[in-house]
Design a protein around this motif. Structure first.
Motif, PDB file in Angstrom:
ATOM      1  N   TYR A 312      34.758 -22.647  48.964  1.00  0.00           N
ATOM      2  CA  TYR A 312      34.790 -21.476  48.037  1.00  0.00           C
ATOM      3  C   TYR A 312      34.945 -21.733  46.769  1.00  0.00           C
ATOM      4  CZ  TYR A 312      37.364 -17.404  46.339  1.00  0.00           C
ATOM      5  OH  TYR A 312      37.835 -16.470  45.367  1.00  0.00           O
ATOM      6  N   GLU A 313      35.501 -22.604  46.396  1.00  0.00           N
ATOM      7  CA  GLU A 313      35.454 -23.423  45.288  1.00  0.00           C
ATOM      8  C   GLU A 313      34.057 -23.513  44.590  1.00  0.00           C
ATOM      9  OE1 GLU A 313      38.519 -26.499  43.627  1.00  0.00           O
ATOM     10  OE2 GLU A 313      40.144 -24.699  44.107  1.00  0.00           O
ATOM     11  N   ARG A 314      33.175 -23.915  45.454  1.00  0.00           N
ATOM     12  CA  ARG A 314      31.797 -24.277  45.194  1.00  0.00           C
ATOM     13  C   ARG A 314      30.885 -23.176  44.795  1.00  0.00           C
ATOM     14  NH1 ARG A 314      32.150 -28.798  49.538  1.00  0.00           N
ATOM     15  NH2 ARG A 314      31.273 -27.265  50.627  1.00  0.00           N
ATOM     16  N   LYS A 315      31.221 -22.277  45.505  1.00  0.00           N
ATOM     17  CA  LYS A 315      30.803 -20.389  45.271  1.00  0.00           C
ATOM     18  C   LYS A 315      30.985 -20.000  44.058  1.00  0.00           C
ATOM     19  CE  LYS A 315      29.699 -16.121  47.703  1.00  0.00           C
ATOM     20  NZ  LYS A 315      30.259 -15.438  48.932  1.00  0.00           N
ATOM     21  N   LEU A 316      32.481 -20.545  43.620  1.00  0.00           N
ATOM     22  CA  LEU A 316      32.942 -20.192  42.257  1.00  0.00           C
ATOM     23  C   LEU A 316      32.346 -20.685  41.380  1.00  0.00           C
ATOM     24  CD1 LEU A 316      36.762 -19.623  43.179  1.00  0.00           C
ATOM     25  CD2 LEU A 316      35.258 -17.542  42.581  1.00  0.00           C
ATOM     26  N   VAL A 317      31.510 -21.463  41.477  1.00  0.00           N
ATOM     27  CA  VAL A 317      31.584 -22.481  40.565  1.00  0.00           C
ATOM     28  C   VAL A 317      29.832 -21.948  40.283  1.00  0.00           C
ATOM     29  CG1 VAL A 317      31.015 -24.350  39.309  1.00  0.00           C
ATOM     30  CG2 VAL A 317      33.146 -24.490  40.261  1.00  0.00           C
ATOM     31  N   ASP A 377      41.399 -25.153  34.662  1.00  0.00           N
ATOM     32  CA  ASP A 377      42.545 -26.363  33.570  1.00  0.00           C
ATOM     33  C   ASP A 377      41.730 -27.808  34.351  1.00  0.00           C
ATOM     34  OD1 ASP A 377      45.246 -25.949  32.868  1.00  0.00           O
ATOM     35  OD2 ASP A 377      45.654 -27.086  34.305  1.00  0.00           O
ATOM     36  N   GLU A 378      40.517 -27.767  35.719  1.00  0.00           N
ATOM     37  CA  GLU A 378      40.931 -28.699  35.777  1.00  0.00           C
ATOM     38  C   GLU A 378      40.212 -29.910  34.863  1.00  0.00           C
ATOM     39  OE1 GLU A 378      37.786 -29.426  39.537  1.00  0.00           O
ATOM     40  OE2 GLU A 378      39.317 -27.793  39.951  1.00  0.00           O
ATOM     41  N   LYS A 379      40.114 -31.351  35.076  1.00  0.00           N
ATOM     42  CA  LYS A 379      40.065 -32.184  33.824  1.00  0.00           C
ATOM     43  C   LYS A 379      38.361 -32.870  34.570  1.00  0.00           C
ATOM     44  CE  LYS A 379      43.823 -31.833  30.853  1.00  0.00           C
ATOM     45  NZ  LYS A 379      44.439 -30.895  31.287  1.00  0.00           N
ATOM     46  N   PRO A 380      37.578 -33.381  34.505  1.00  0.00           N
ATOM     47  CA  PRO A 380      36.829 -31.962  33.702  1.00  0.00           C
ATOM     48  C   PRO A 380      37.325 -30.842  34.154  1.00  0.00           C
ATOM     49  CG  PRO A 380      34.971 -33.805  35.142  1.00  0.00           C
ATOM     50  CD  PRO A 380      36.942 -34.376  34.733  1.00  0.00           C
ATOM     51  N   PRO A 381      36.575 -29.308  32.963  1.00  0.00           N
ATOM     52  CA  PRO A 381      36.906 -28.383  33.332  1.00  0.00           C
ATOM     53  C   PRO A 381      35.649 -28.284  34.587  1.00  0.00           C
ATOM     54  CG  PRO A 381      36.224 -28.697  30.842  1.00  0.00           C
ATOM     55  CD  PRO A 381      36.753 -29.827  31.422  1.00  0.00           C
ATOM     56  N   ARG A 382      35.345 -27.292  35.736  1.00  0.00           N
ATOM     57  CA  ARG A 382      34.815 -26.794  35.972  1.00  0.00           C
ATOM     58  C   ARG A 382      34.059 -25.633  35.559  1.00  0.00           C
ATOM     59  NH1 ARG A 382      36.266 -27.741  42.003  1.00  0.00           N
ATOM     60  NH2 ARG A 382      34.501 -27.083  43.055  1.00  0.00           N
ATOM     61  N   VAL A 383      34.527 -25.337  34.784  1.00  0.00           N
ATOM     62  CA  VAL A 383      34.412 -23.416  34.517  1.00  0.00           C
ATOM     63  C   VAL A 383      34.948 -23.401  33.369  1.00  0.00           C
ATOM     64  CG1 VAL A 383      34.012 -22.655  36.735  1.00  0.00           C
ATOM     65  CG2 VAL A 383      36.124 -21.827  35.346  1.00  0.00           C
ATOM     66  N   HIS A 390      32.795 -28.140  26.494  1.00  0.00           N
ATOM     67  CA  HIS A 390      32.849 -29.090  26.422  1.00  0.00           C
ATOM     68  C   HIS A 390      33.401 -29.691  25.919  1.00  0.00           C
ATOM     69  CE1 HIS A 390      32.695 -29.667  31.147  1.00  0.00           C
ATOM     70  NE2 HIS A 390      31.323 -28.964  31.159  1.00  0.00           N
ATOM     71  N   ASP A 391      32.348 -29.854  24.779  1.00  0.00           N
ATOM     72  CA  ASP A 391      32.537 -30.650  23.269  1.00  0.00           C
ATOM     73  C   ASP A 391      34.009 -30.083  22.590  1.00  0.00           C
ATOM     74  OD1 ASP A 391      30.472 -31.861  24.005  1.00  0.00           O
ATOM     75  OD2 ASP A 391      28.200 -30.331  22.528  1.00  0.00           O
TER      76      ASP A 391
END
Length: 414
Positions: A312-317, A377-383, A390-391
Motif C-alpha cells: 500500500y505504501e509503495r502505491k501511495l509513493v 515523517d520517515e527518515k529519510p522522508p519518502r514523500v 530533502h535539502d
C-alpha cells in the motif's frame, strides 16, 4: 499489599458481568429471529421484553470473584432474587408467565432448593417445601424482607412463581465468558479474528448500555434491531475487501496536548516549510494520530499483514511521485520561493483529497491522509511537499530517529 476493606472491585466486576451476560443472551435470542427489547437495571438486572413491551424474561446475575460461593437454602443471592420477583408480582410489575432466571457463578449444593430449580433434575414442589422452612429457622436480618415477600403470598401463588424460576449455577465468570461469546459470533468473521470482532462489538455494546442507563426520565430499552445492525456493519468491516474503522479514532478530536506533543515531528516541519495554516497543521496531526493507531491495531490483530502495508505504501509513493513531479514541471528550477510554496500546496491538496484505499471497502479519508503524513515523517522522508524538501529538511532538522506518538513503541504496535 494489604487488601482494601472498602474496595469496590467485586461490585464493579458484578456490573461488568451483568453487561457481558446481557450481550451474550441477546446474541442467543437474535438467532431465534424474534424481535425483542433488552434493558438493564429496570425491572431486574437484565430484562427482555417483547416488541409490544411485555416482559418475557427477567435475569438476575450474581458474580463471585475470589471465593467458592454456595447457593444454599439460606443464600443471600437466592433470597435477594426471590424478593425482587415476589415483590414484582405483588406490585403487578411482573406478569404471570414471565420466565425468571438466576444466573450465578456459585454452585447449588446437592439436595438444596436451588438444585431442584435447575433445568435438569427439576422438582419445584420439593424446592418450595425447602424454601418454606427457611424463614422460621433463619435469623438473617439481610434476608428478612425477602422472607416477608415470600410468605406474603399463598402457597399456590408461591408455586406458580417458582414454576417460572430457573437456576443456572456454576456459570462462567466475567473473565471466562469469552468462549461463550465467541460461540455466538463464530459465523461473523474468521476464527482468528473473533477476538478483534468481539472487542469492537463489546465496545459498542458498552456505549449503548451507558446510553440506555442514562436516559431520562425512563431508561429506554435496546432494540434487537440495533444489535443486528451493528453486527451487520461489523461483518462487512471484517470481509476480505474491508477493514474495521474504530469509533474511538473516528471520534478523536485534537487537543492542545496532542498538538504540542507532535509539534517537532518531521511531517509537521514539512508543512511549516510551505507555510500552511495552523488549522491545517492540526488536521494533519489528527490524521497522522488516527492512521498510526488504526494501522497498528490492524497489524496487531492480524487483520492486515506487514506485506499488505508495504504494498500500500509503495502505491501511495508512486501516486505521489506523479503529482509531485507534475507540480515541479509547472515551475522553473530557479523559481521564487512563493512559486515553490504554491506548487507544494497543490501537491498537499492533492494528497488531502485523493482516494487511494488500502482495501476496496476502506473509504475513510484519514487512512490515506494520515498514511501520507507517516511517509513524510520517515527518515529519510519518502514523500514531501516542497520541491526542495530533502535539502530544506536537512538544513532544518538535526539527524536522529523519528519520534513516535506518546505511548507508542516501534514495530507497528500501540
Amino acid at each position: 499489599m494489604a487488601s482494601n476493606t472498602f474496595s469496590a472491585a467485586d461490585s464493579a466486576l458484578g456490573y461488568l458481568y451483568q453487561i457481558r451476560v446481557a450481550l451474550l443472551w441477546s446474541l442467543s435470542r437474535i438467532k431465534k429471529d424474534v424481535e425483542f427489547v433488552v434493558s438493564l437495571e429496570t425491572l431486574d438486572d437484565v430484562t427482555f421484553d417483547s416488541k409490544g413491551g411485555s416482559p418475557e424474561e427477567l435475569l438476575q446475575t450474581k458474580h463471585h470473584r475470589t471465593r467458592e460461593a454456595s447457593l444454599s437454602d439460606m443464600s443471600g443471592d437466592l433470597w435477594k432474587s426471590l424478593r425482587v420477583w415476589f415483590e414484582g408480582h405483588a406490585k403487578g410489575q411482573i406478569p404471570t408467565g414471565t420466565n425468571l432466571y438466576l444466573l450465578t457463578t456459585a454452585g447449588a449444593p446437592a439436595g438444596s432448593a436451588a438444585s431442584f430449580l435447575r433445568r435438569e433434575g427439576r422438582d419445584v414442589a420439593r424446592a418450595q417445601r425447602l424454601l418454606e422452612t427457611v424463614p422460621s429457622s433463619s435469623d438473617s436480618q439481610a434476608n428478612a424482607p425477602a422472607y416477608s415477600a415470600f410468605l406474603a403470598v399463598s402457597p399456590a401463588s408461591r408455586r406458580a412463581i417458582l414454576e417460572r424460576v430457573v437456576v443456572l449455577d456454576r456459570a462462567p465468570g466475567v473473565l471466562t465468558i469469552d468462549e461463550d461469546l465467541k460461540a455466538e459470533v463464530f459465523w461473523t468473521a474468521e476464527p482468528k479474528h473473533h477476538d478483534a470482532f468481539l472487542q469492537r462489538l463489546e465496545g459498542w455494546w458498552l456505549r449503548r448500555v451507558i446510553k440506555q442507563l442514562s436516559a431520562s426520565p425512563q431508561p429506554a430499552g435496546i432494540l434487537s434491531a440495533e444489535i443486528e445492525a451493528e453486527m451487520s456493519e461489523l461483518r462487512e468491516q471484517f470481509k476480505q475487501d474491508n477493514l474495521p474503522i474504530d469509533d474511538d479514532l473516528l471520534e478523536f478530536a485534537l487537543d492542545d496536548a496532542t498538538y504540542a506533543a507532535h509539534a517537532d515531528y518531521q511531517f509537521v516541519h514539512q508543512l511549516k516549510l510551505i507555510t500552511v495554516s495552523k488549522n491545517r497543521v492540526g488536521a494533519a496531526i489528527r490524521d497522522f494520530y488516527r492512521a498510526y493507531r488504526q494501522r497498528s491495531r490492524w497489524l496487531r490483530e492480524e487483520l492486515l499483514l506487514v506485506g499488505d502495508l508495504s504494498r500500500y505504501e509503495r502505491k501511495l509513493v508512486e501516486e505521489w511521485e506523479l503529482a509531485f513531479e507534475a507540480a515541479k514541471d509547472e515551475i522553473e528550477a530557479t523559481a521564487a520561493e512563493a512559486a515553490k510554496c504554491k506548487a507544494a500546496k497543490s501537491v498537499l491538496k492533492w494528497a488531502e483529497q485523493v482516494a487511494i484505499p488500502i482495501r476496496p471497502g476502506v473509504t475513510e479519508p484519514f487512512v490515506v491522509r494520515g498514511s501520507f503524513h507517516m511517509l513524510a515523517d520517515e527518515k529519510p522522508p519518502r514523500v514531501g511537499w516542497h520541491p526542495d524538501f530533502h535539502d530544506r529538511l536537512a538544513e532544518l532538522l538535526n539527524p536522529g530517529s523519528s519520534v513516535l506518538p506518546k505511548g507508542v513503541t516501534g514495530g507497528g504496535t500501540e
